[in-house]
Design an enzyme around this catalytic site. Structure first.
Site, mmCIF file in Angstrom:
data_model
loop_
_atom_site.group_PDB
_atom_site.id
_atom_site.type_symbol
_atom_site.label_atom_id
_atom_site.label_comp_id
_atom_site.label_asym_id
_atom_site.label_seq_id
_atom_site.Cartn_x
_atom_site.Cartn_y
_atom_site.Cartn_z
ATOM 1 N N ILE A 5 50.053 39.146 59.515
ATOM 2 C CA ILE A 5 48.814 39.919 59.456
ATOM 3 C C ILE A 5 49.042 41.212 58.676
ATOM 4 O O ILE A 5 50.173 41.686 58.566
ATOM 5 C CB ILE A 5 48.304 40.202 60.897
ATOM 6 N N CYS A 6 47.976 41.740 58.140
ATOM 7 C CA CYS A 6 47.954 42.989 57.379
ATOM 8 C C CYS A 6 48.734 42.825 56.067
ATOM 9 O O CYS A 6 48.462 41.918 55.300
ATOM 10 C CB CYS A 6 48.446 44.146 58.237
#
Length: 98
Positions: A5-6
């Protein structure tokens, strides 16, 4: 299964060739998106599942990312149960279709 994620889909997965021939998403900034071989940059798609790799856009999508992983690992019933406790609608478009 792999989840990122990110910035990590770009910084970790893409840099090690793990996203070759796969669609993925990450934090929507050019310095990260440009590193993805097949980026999905769409506000309406917070989670992308491609084979055994699940990616998501950022901190604001962490809850849907985690429920998507629960769905993949433990099934729809468990994801629905957890979502209900958190007052979330599991029929949103970000959930994988059965």
């Amino acid at each position: 299964r792999i989840g990122a994620i990110c910035a990590s889909p770009a910084v970790v997965l893409a840099s090690h060739g793990l996203l070759n021939d796969r669609q993925a998403t990450c934090y929507p900034a050019p310095q990260f998106l440009d590193q993805l071989p097949n980026p999905i940059d769409d506000d309406d798609v917070p989670v992308v599942v491609s084979g055994n790799i699940t990616t998501s856009r950022g901190p604001g999508t962490a809850l849907v990312f985690s429920l998507n992983l629960v769905h993949q690992l433990f099934g729809k019933a468990k994801a629905d149960e957890l979502a209900a406790v958190m007052l979330l609608d599991m029929n949103e478009s970000w959930m994988p279709s059965e």
